[in-house]
Design a protein around this motif. Structure first.
Motif, PDB file in Angstrom:
ATOM      1  N   ASP A  37     -16.476 -17.165  66.924  1.00  0.00           N
ATOM      2  CA  ASP A  37     -16.876 -16.852  65.552  1.00  0.00           C
ATOM      3  C   ASP A  37     -15.814 -15.946  64.919  1.00  0.00           C
ATOM      4  N   ASP A  38     -16.107 -15.427  63.725  1.00  0.00           N
ATOM      5  CA  ASP A  38     -15.131 -14.572  63.049  1.00  0.00           C
ATOM      6  C   ASP A  38     -14.967 -13.235  63.765  1.00  0.00           C
ATOM      7  N   ALA A  39     -15.992 -12.814  64.461  1.00  0.00           N
ATOM      8  CA  ALA A  39     -15.901 -11.588  65.269  1.00  0.00           C
ATOM      9  C   ALA A  39     -16.772 -11.753  66.515  1.00  0.00           C
ATOM     10  N   SER A  82     -12.293  -8.983  56.221  1.00  0.00           N
ATOM     11  CA  SER A  82     -12.892 -10.256  55.837  1.00  0.00           C
ATOM     12  C   SER A  82     -13.662 -10.902  57.005  1.00  0.00           C
ATOM     13  N   ASP A  83     -13.134 -10.775  58.214  1.00  0.00           N
ATOM     14  CA  ASP A  83     -13.832 -11.338  59.383  1.00  0.00           C
ATOM     15  C   ASP A  83     -15.127 -10.585  59.694  1.00  0.00           C
ATOM     16  N   ILE A  84     -15.158  -9.295  59.417  1.00  0.00           N
ATOM     17  CA  ILE A  84     -16.407  -8.532  59.592  1.00  0.00           C
ATOM     18  C   ILE A  84     -17.410  -8.956  58.517  1.00  0.00           C
ATOM     19  N   LYS A 156     -23.990 -16.055  61.908  1.00  0.00           N
ATOM     20  CA  LYS A 156     -22.970 -16.744  62.697  1.00  0.00           C
ATOM     21  C   LYS A 156     -22.543 -18.041  62.012  1.00  0.00           C
ATOM     22  N   ARG A 157     -21.618 -18.758  62.649  1.00  0.00           N
ATOM     23  CA  ARG A 157     -21.162 -20.034  62.090  1.00  0.00           C
ATOM     24  C   ARG A 157     -22.079 -21.186  62.489  1.00  0.00           C
ATOM     25  N   ASN A 158     -22.855 -21.010  63.552  1.00  0.00           N
ATOM     26  CA  ASN A 158     -23.493 -22.166  64.192  1.00  0.00           C
ATOM     27  C   ASN A 158     -24.946 -22.391  63.787  1.00  0.00           C
ATOM     28  N   ILE A 233     -18.676 -18.050  57.168  1.00  0.00           N
ATOM     29  CA  ILE A 233     -17.301 -17.963  57.693  1.00  0.00           C
ATOM     30  C   ILE A 233     -16.443 -17.473  56.537  1.00  0.00           C
ATOM     31  N   ASP A 234     -15.324 -16.826  56.821  1.00  0.00           N
ATOM     32  CA  ASP A 234     -14.407 -16.533  55.721  1.00  0.00           C
ATOM     33  C   ASP A 234     -13.345 -17.635  55.681  1.00  0.00           C
ATOM     34  N   ILE A 235     -12.877 -17.923  54.476  1.00  0.00           N
ATOM     35  CA  ILE A 235     -11.953 -19.056  54.318  1.00  0.00           C
ATOM     36  C   ILE A 235     -10.526 -18.567  54.522  1.00  0.00           C
ATOM     37  N   SER A 236     -10.031 -18.724  55.751  1.00  0.00           N
ATOM     38  CA  SER A 236      -8.647 -18.328  56.011  1.00  0.00           C
ATOM     39  C   SER A 236      -7.732 -19.542  56.130  1.00  0.00           C
ATOM     40  N   ASP A 237      -8.282 -20.687  56.512  1.00  0.00           N
ATOM     41  CA  ASP A 237      -7.435 -21.867  56.745  1.00  0.00           C
ATOM     42  C   ASP A 237      -7.615 -22.960  55.694  1.00  0.00           C
TER      43      ASP A 237
HETATM   44 MG    MG Z   1     -12.461 -15.693  59.935  1.00  0.00          MG
END
Ligand code: MG
Ligand code: ADP
Length: 345
Positions: A37-39, A82-84, A156-158, A233-237
Motif C-alpha cells: 500500500d502507500d504506507a 502524500s503517501d500518509i 487501504k487500496r484493497n 491511493i495517491d496519484i504518483s504514476d
Molecule cells: Mg503512493
C-alpha cells in the motif's frame, strides 16, 4: 541456475516489488500491513503507526538545470506526506538522508533544507533524523515518514466495492505538462544561452511539477464531514496505473468517463500545443500527488458540491474490466501499462 540473467525491464517496477515481497513473510503480530500500500501499517496502542519511504535521484526524478533546491526539498517532503494522506492518516515525523557530491556547496545544502523546513511547517511534521553521505553520482534524497491514523479510519487500496463512486481531487496531468515545458526551455537554453526561459504563461503547470502539494486539506475535510473513503491511493504514476492498483487489489473493475476527468485549462492548452492528447497526460503523466478514492453512494450528497473533488466514474465487477467511456461514447479498455493512446477508436 547461477548464470541466469533476467532483465529488470522484463518484470517492471511492480513485478520486481512483487518478487521481493514473495520472498518475505511477516513474523511480528504488530505488523498489520507490509508491502502493498502507500504506507506500511503498524500497531501502536490506540492508533496505527504509518511508515512510508520515497527516494529522489538526480537525473532520474529531478534535473538541477531547472529545479531550484528549495523546491526540491519541499517536494521530497510533500511526496512522502502524500503517501500518509493516501492512508487517511496524519504525518508526524520524518527522517531525511542525503548523498551529496563535492559539487554542492554548504549554501546549496542550506537551500535544500530551507525547502524541507518550509514543508515541515506546512504539513506540521518534525524532522527527527537522517543520514549524510558523500555521493559520486549526483544528489540523492531519501525521506522516510511516520504518520498515524485512528484504527477505524485507516483506508487501504484493497477495499473498493461494486457501485461505489470513484473520486479524484484537484486536476490531473499538470505536473507532466509542466515537465515538458521545462525540458523544452532547457533545450532552447542549451542551444542558445542568451535566450531566457519563457515560463510566464506556464506558471500553474510548472509550479505543479516543481512544488507539488500533498492533499492533507482533503484529509481534514473528509474527517470534518464524517466520511471515510472505502479505498484510496495517491496519484504518483498516473490515473490509469493508480486506478489499476485499487482495482486489482480490490478484485473489482471500473468505468471512467472522459468528460468527467479534471484537466486544468493550462494543461489542456499546453498539451494541445505539444500535440499530446490531454487524456494521455491524465492517464500516464504522473506526479500529480492528488488523491484517488472511492466512496459509498450514500456519502455522495455530503461531497457533491465540493469544488475540488470530482466524480469520474464508478466501481463495477471485475469481469467488466477497467474502461474509459470517451466523449464520443466509445468504451475503451484501459491498458495495464496505463492509457494506450492508439486504442482510441
Ligand atoms: Mg503512493
Ligand atoms: P508509492 O508509489 O505509493 O510510493 P510504490 O509503488 O513505490 O508506492 O511501492 C508499492 C509498495 O511496495 C509499497 O508498500 C512499498 O513500501 C513497497 N516497496 C517498494 N519498493 C520496495 C523494495 N525495494 N523493497 C520492499 N518493498 C518495496
Amino acid at each position: 541456475m547461477a548464470d541466469k540473467r533476467t532483465e529488470i525491464s522484463e518484470l517492471g517496477e511492480f513485478g520486481l516489488i512483487r518478487r521481493i515481497k514473495s520472498n518475505f513473510s511477516i513474523k511480528n503480530a504488530s505488523t498489520v500491513l507490509g508491502i502493498d500500500d502507500d504506507a506500511a501499517v503498524i500497531e501502536a496502542g490506540d492508533k496505527y503507526l504509518l511508515v512510508s519511504t520515497d527516494m529522489l535521484l538526480e537525473g532520474v526524478h529531478f534535473d538541477l538545470a531547472f529545479t531550484p533546491l528549495k523546491h526540491l526539498g519541499y517536494k521530497a517532503v510533500a511526496v512522502n506526506v502524500s503517501d500518509i494522506a493516501a492512508m487517511n492518516g496524519y504525518p508526524k515525523q520524518l527522517t531525511v538522508s542525503i548523498g551529496v557530491s563535492n559539487r554542492f556547496s554548504v549554501e546549496a545544502v542550506d537551500a535544500l533544507y530551507d525547502g524541507i523546513k518550509m514543508a515541515c511547517e506546512a504539513y506540521e511534521v518534525d524532522l527527527v533524523g537522517g543520514d549524510t553521505t558523500a555521493s559520486v553520482s549526483g544528489l540523492v534524497i531519501s525521506v522516510t515518514i511516520l504518520g498515524e491514523v485512528d484504527k477505524d479510519k485507516l483506508v487501504k487500496r484493497n477495499s473498493a466495492k461494486k457501485k461505489e463512486i470513484i473520486c479524484v481531487t484537484g486536476d490531473l496531468g499538470a505536473a507532466y505538462m509542466g515537465l515538458q515545458v521545462l525540458e523544452r526551455e532547457k533545450q532552447v537554453f542549451l542551444e542558445n544561452p542568451d535566450m531566457q526561459p519563457q515560463l510566464e504563461n506556464y506558471s500553474i503547470i510548472v509550479g505543479r511539477q516543481l512544488k507539488p502539494e500533498a492533499r492533507m486539506d482533503i484529509i481534514h475535510e473528509l474527517k470534518d464531514k464524517g466520511i471515510v473513503p472505502t479505498s484510496m491511493i495517491d496519484i504518483s504514476d498516473g490515473l490509469a496505473s493508480d486506478l489499476f492498483h485499487i482495482c486489482n487489489q480490490s478484485g473489482v473493475g471500473a468505468t471512467l468517463y472522459e468528460d468527467k476527468l479534471p484537466i486544468d485549462e493550462q494543461t489542456y492548452q499546453t498539451a494541445g500545443s505539444f500535440k499530446i492528447d490531454p487524456v494521455t497526460c491524465v492517464m500516464n503523466g504522473g506526479e500529480d500527488y492528488e488523491l484517488l478514492f472511492t466512496i459509498k453512494q450514500e456519502d455522495f450528497e455530503k461531497l457533491k458540491n465540493h469544488p475540488d473533488i470530482h466524480f469520474i466514474g464508478y466501481i463495477q465487477v471485475q469481469d467488466k474490466g477497467i474502461n474509459l467511456v470517451t466523449k464520443a461514447e466509445n468504451v475503451v479498455p484501459l491498458q495495464a501499462q496505463g492509457w494506450d493512446h492508439f486504442h482510441k477508436s
